[in-house]
Scaffold this motif. Sequence first.
Motif, PDB file in Angstrom:
ATOM      1  N   UNK A   1       0.829  -1.206   0.000  1.00 17.71           N
ATOM      2  CA  UNK A   1       0.000   0.000   0.000  1.00 17.71           C
ATOM      3  C   UNK A   1       0.865   1.258   0.000  1.00 17.71           C
ATOM      4  N   UNK A   2       1.898   1.225   0.815  1.00 13.34           N
ATOM      5  CA  UNK A   2       2.763   2.391   0.926  1.00 13.34           C
ATOM      6  C   UNK A   2       3.545   2.634  -0.371  1.00 13.34           C
ATOM      7  N   UNK A   3       3.903   1.568  -1.053  1.00 14.90           N
ATOM      8  CA  UNK A   3       4.605   1.704  -2.326  1.00 14.90           C
ATOM      9  C   UNK A   3       3.733   2.437  -3.337  1.00 14.90           C
ATOM     10  N   UNK A   4       2.442   2.079  -3.378  1.00 17.34           N
ATOM     11  CA  UNK A   4       1.521   2.776  -4.277  1.00 17.34           C
ATOM     12  C   UNK A   4       1.388   4.236  -3.868  1.00 17.34           C
ATOM     13  N   UNK A   5       1.262   4.479  -2.588  1.00 16.08           N
ATOM     14  CA  UNK A   5       1.135   5.851  -2.092  1.00 16.08           C
ATOM     15  C   UNK A   5       2.377   6.667  -2.451  1.00 16.08           C
ATOM     16  N   UNK A   6       3.550   6.042  -2.313  1.00 14.97           N
ATOM     17  CA  UNK A   6       4.798   6.741  -2.624  1.00 14.97           C
ATOM     18  C   UNK A   6       4.905   7.115  -4.098  1.00 14.97           C
ATOM     19  N   UNK A   7       4.290   6.303  -4.955  1.00 19.18           N
ATOM     20  CA  UNK A   7       4.297   6.644  -6.385  1.00 19.18           C
ATOM     21  C   UNK A   7       3.559   7.954  -6.639  1.00 19.18           C
ATOM     22  N   UNK A   8       2.429   8.131  -5.953  1.00 23.22           N
ATOM     23  CA  UNK A   8       1.693   9.389  -6.120  1.00 23.22           C
ATOM     24  C   UNK A   8       2.497  10.570  -5.562  1.00 23.22           C
ATOM     25  N   UNK A   9       3.243  10.327  -4.484  1.00 21.80           N
ATOM     26  CA  UNK A   9       4.080  11.398  -3.925  1.00 21.80           C
ATOM     27  C   UNK A   9       5.204  11.764  -4.887  1.00 21.80           C
ATOM     28  N   UNK A  10       5.777  10.751  -5.555  1.00 29.92           N
ATOM     29  CA  UNK A  10       6.848  11.016  -6.512  1.00 29.92           C
ATOM     30  C   UNK A  10       6.340  11.861  -7.670  1.00 29.92           C
ATOM     31  N   UNK A  11       5.124  11.592  -8.115  1.00 25.80           N
ATOM     32  CA  UNK A  11       4.517  12.407  -9.172  1.00 25.80           C
ATOM     33  C   UNK A  11       4.327  13.844  -8.695  1.00 25.80           C
ATOM     34  N   UNK A  12       3.946  13.981  -7.431  1.00 29.15           N
ATOM     35  CA  UNK A  12       3.756  15.313  -6.878  1.00 29.15           C
ATOM     36  C   UNK A  12       5.079  16.069  -6.820  1.00 29.15           C
ATOM     37  N   UNK A  13       6.156  15.375  -6.485  1.00 29.97           N
ATOM     38  CA  UNK A  13       7.480  15.992  -6.472  1.00 29.97           C
ATOM     39  C   UNK A  13       7.827  16.536  -7.856  1.00 29.97           C
ATOM     40  N   UNK A  14       7.588  15.719  -8.884  1.00 34.95           N
ATOM     41  CA  UNK A  14       7.895  16.137 -10.258  1.00 34.95           C
ATOM     42  C   UNK A  14       7.097  17.379 -10.649  1.00 34.95           C
ATOM     43  N   UNK A  15       5.814  17.407 -10.273  1.00 36.29           N
ATOM     44  CA  UNK A  15       4.971  18.567 -10.589  1.00 36.29           C
ATOM     45  C   UNK A  15       5.463  19.818  -9.870  1.00 36.29           C
TER      46      UNK A  15
END
Length: 364
Positions: A274-288
């Motif tokens: 679950x946390x791995x999926x959540x971290x993917x969304x955070x990584x996208x937010x970092x890029x934005x």
Amino acid sequence: MSKHLQIVQVKQPDKTLSKEQKRFNSLVKKIETLRHEIEQTKELDLELRRIGEARVTPAEKAAMAACRDWIMTLSNSPFRHKLGKKQKEKFGLILLEEVGRLLETSFYKDDLELQELYAQYEDSGRSYEEIREEMEQDMKEMTAQMMNDMFDMEIEVDDLDDPEKIHEKINAKQAEYEAAERERAEKRAKKGKSDSQLAAESSVKKTAKKIYIDLIRHFHPDKEPDEQRRLEKTEVMKQITAAYEADDHLRLLELQMSLLSERDNVFADFDNAQLKYFNQTLQEQVAELEQELFLVSPEGNGNLYAMLYTPNRTWMLANIEQHIRHQKEMVRGIQKNIKAVQQEKIFKEFVKYYELEDDFFFDA
């Protein structure tokens, strides 16, 4: 934000965090840093513009005015007729070089007297306007070629004179790119996700929904009797709803922690999948956020004084002061040179030792 969102081991303090938990903390810290940098950059950009308009531009104008006086002094020198044939040719190239640099500035690009002076020493018989049009045409050809090579577009040179046509072609290329991305995404989707991936996504979304319900229960304005508090809660609800609708799970966690003062640091009780999926969304937010940081920076938004910018305010102000000092020193140096070339010997030595950008001249 007064509290720091992080994963802490409140249940088993003797154990270390997992890789995904550490990554979560790292990404959250990065996002918080980027948000701070964006706000700081906006403030520094405005300050740089204000100081630039009030002090930098006047200093640069004074320096360019001194350069113009210098050019006119050389052009009107009574000693230029006393130069030898080869030195007269070199003197003409010196004037072309000096005048050309000044005409490239925003302060004197439309100076008719300088344009006439440039044409006087330009041996092709063309006017400065013709020369500039030729240079602009060359630049357009280079720009069109670069856009075509980098973005696989079909930009014609004449298109660069039509902003609407350029906009249409860019939009068409963007639509083409997005269609290709959708097609790739559909292909990936057809391959299917593992049960663990689907479970992780579902769990994170359920957690986000729980947080959302938790927040609206505390901040829904309908049951608030006080008018002022109702308005305040309405604004808070806008933030909560915007974060939920945008699937900005991190923002929901932050709002939950910051708005509900009794909450302490959050332990996101997800398993690693679950946390791995959540971290993917955070990584996208970092890029934005990294993209946003560039766009609000002086370099990214076209600030005329971008060359003086640094993210550190003290250094930026130091850069500004150094630049202004340099402009003032330039004025003093030019004034000194103007006085010096009033002497024939020094004028001839200036021509003799001047280093042209393409210097094919030498003493016979």
